[in-house]
Write an enzyme that holds these catalytic residues in place. Structure first.
Site, PDB file in Angstrom:
ATOM      1  N   LYS A 112       0.631  -1.171   0.060  1.00 29.82           N
ATOM      2  CA  LYS A 112       0.016  -0.040  -0.146  1.00 29.82           C
ATOM      3  C   LYS A 112       0.904   1.318  -0.069  1.00 29.82           C
ATOM      4  O   LYS A 112       0.503   2.289  -0.512  1.00 29.82           O
ATOM      5  CB  LYS A 112      -1.153   0.058   1.242  1.00 29.82           C
ATOM      6  CG  LYS A 112      -2.069  -1.225   1.074  1.00 29.82           C
ATOM      7  CD  LYS A 112      -2.989  -0.862   2.201  1.00 29.82           C
ATOM      8  CE  LYS A 112      -4.253  -2.090   2.158  1.00 29.82           C
ATOM      9  NZ  LYS A 112      -5.234  -1.702   3.170  1.00 29.82           N
TER      10      LYS A 112
ATOM     11  N   ASP B 257     -10.142   2.538   2.398  1.00 27.29           N
ATOM     12  CA  ASP B 257     -10.326   1.789   3.418  1.00 27.29           C
ATOM     13  C   ASP B 257     -11.367   2.729   4.492  1.00 27.29           C
ATOM     14  O   ASP B 257     -12.024   2.422   4.958  1.00 27.29           O
ATOM     15  CB  ASP B 257      -9.174   1.430   4.391  1.00 27.29           C
ATOM     16  CG  ASP B 257      -7.909   0.498   3.400  1.00 27.29           C
ATOM     17  OD1 ASP B 257      -8.994  -0.360   2.891  1.00 27.29           O
ATOM     18  OD2 ASP B 257      -7.082   0.247   3.580  1.00 27.29           O
TER      19      ASP B 257
ATOM     20  N   GLY C 257      -5.306   0.631  18.222  1.00 26.70           N
ATOM     21  CA  GLY C 257      -4.407   0.466  17.436  1.00 26.70           C
ATOM     22  C   GLY C 257      -4.096   1.601  16.609  1.00 26.70           C
ATOM     23  O   GLY C 257      -4.865   2.369  16.075  1.00 26.70           O
ATOM     24  N   ALA C 258      -2.754   1.712  16.195  1.00 26.64           N
ATOM     25  CA  ALA C 258      -2.328   2.856  15.270  1.00 26.64           C
ATOM     26  C   ALA C 258      -1.236   2.530  14.269  1.00 26.64           C
ATOM     27  O   ALA C 258      -0.413   3.357  13.713  1.00 26.64           O
ATOM     28  CB  ALA C 258      -1.823   3.950  16.319  1.00 26.64           C
TER      29      ALA C 258
ATOM     30  N   LYS D 257       3.951   5.892  18.515  1.00 24.41           N
ATOM     31  CA  LYS D 257       3.346   5.344  17.418  1.00 24.41           C
ATOM     32  C   LYS D 257       1.798   6.059  17.181  1.00 24.41           C
ATOM     33  O   LYS D 257       1.538   6.366  16.040  1.00 24.41           O
ATOM     34  CB  LYS D 257       3.170   3.783  17.514  1.00 24.41           C
ATOM     35  CG  LYS D 257       2.689   3.038  16.046  1.00 24.41           C
ATOM     36  CD  LYS D 257       3.943   3.426  14.975  1.00 24.41           C
ATOM     37  CE  LYS D 257       3.488   2.796  13.700  1.00 24.41           C
ATOM     38  NZ  LYS D 257       4.483   2.917  12.861  1.00 24.41           N
TER      39      LYS D 257
ATOM     40  N   GLY E  44     -16.235  -6.747  10.709  1.00 21.90           N
ATOM     41  CA  GLY E  44     -15.174  -6.493   9.659  1.00 21.90           C
ATOM     42  C   GLY E  44     -15.470  -6.725   8.308  1.00 21.90           C
ATOM     43  O   GLY E  44     -15.038  -5.848   7.389  1.00 21.90           O
TER      44      GLY E  44
END
Length: 245
Positions: free
Chosen positions: A30, A66, A92-93, A122, A209
């Protein structure tokens, strides 16, 4: 597009020689795909990642679907959820999905999007992607667990809980309040441990998801063809397939 990154230049050359409208890109390409494109959509340029490439009169233009795909999937299931009073916790990152979802939710003008990650440093890398006046605090996972009752939407963006590690869960939901929507972008398994835990909390709702997967594909199809593809009826069908029904 999967495989060895060393073959990427030859694959791109082959694709450019074909009369195709475009293609999708997945991990780990990506970011590296950007070097092979003629142009980037403004959001893709900001995110530094592309998952959809479109052939526009012989020029390759990169997009990131996305984040918008995620927003479409959550709005389809919970149409009144995202508004100026909505508080979101992003878990999450480290991945491109987290970056895209963070920016896309900000574009919905929600009130707050806090980011929890194992490494706060992060998580802070996402802050330049902030859209508009959305408020953001960076938290550790233990801090997020303590503040869980403050959020209307909790979004899990990591691979925690994905097969084969289906017994893993990123945070405890002990402090989850009723009516909160818990969303996990993992779709293998379709019912992650996090979602199973959330479903046991009285009044909490869950979001799978696989819906994000469908809606980002819908966006890519629109960009390739200029035509709208209704995928609403496919959400339940894909869920049943993933469940083995």
């Amino acid at each position: 597009m999967r495989g060895n990154q060393q073959v990427l230049p030859s694959v791109i050359k082959q694709l450019k020689e074909q009369a195709i409208d475009g293609f999708n890109v997945t991990v780990p390409y990506k970011q590296v795909i950007v070097d092979y494109l003629d142009e980037l959509d403004p959001d893709a340029e900001i995110l530094g990642a592309v998952n959809t490439v479109v052939n526009q009169n012989g020029k390759w233009k990169g997009y990131s679907t996305d984040g918008e795909g995620y927003v479409r999937s959550i709005v389809d299931r919970y149409p009144a959820l995202l508004n100026r009073e909505t508080s979101v916790l992003l878990l999450g990152a480290g991945g491109g999905a987290a970056r895209g979802i963070y920016r896309a939710l900000g574009q919905q003008q929600v009130k707050r999007i806090d980011i929890a990650n194992r490494s706060k440093e992060k998580a802070e890398d996402l802050l330049p992607l902030r859209f508009g006046n959305v408020q953001t605090s960076v938290l550790s996972y233990p801090e997020a667990e303590l503040k869980l009752a403050e959020y209307d939407l909790v979004v899990q963006t990591t691979s925690v809980g994905m097969k084969p590690n289906v017994d893993k869960q990123i945070i405890s939901l002990t402090n989850l309040r009723t009516q909160t929507v818990v969303s996990d972008i993992v779709y293998q398994p379709i019912m992650t441990k996090l979602l199973a835990d959330a479903s046991k909390c009285g009044g909490a709702s869950i979001h799978h998801g696989h819906a994000m997967l469908l809606y980002q594909g819908q966006l890519a199809f629109e960009k390739w063809t200029g035509k709208n593809l209704d995928v609403t009826h496919l959400v339940d069908k894909l869920e049943n397939k993933l469940r083995g029904v």
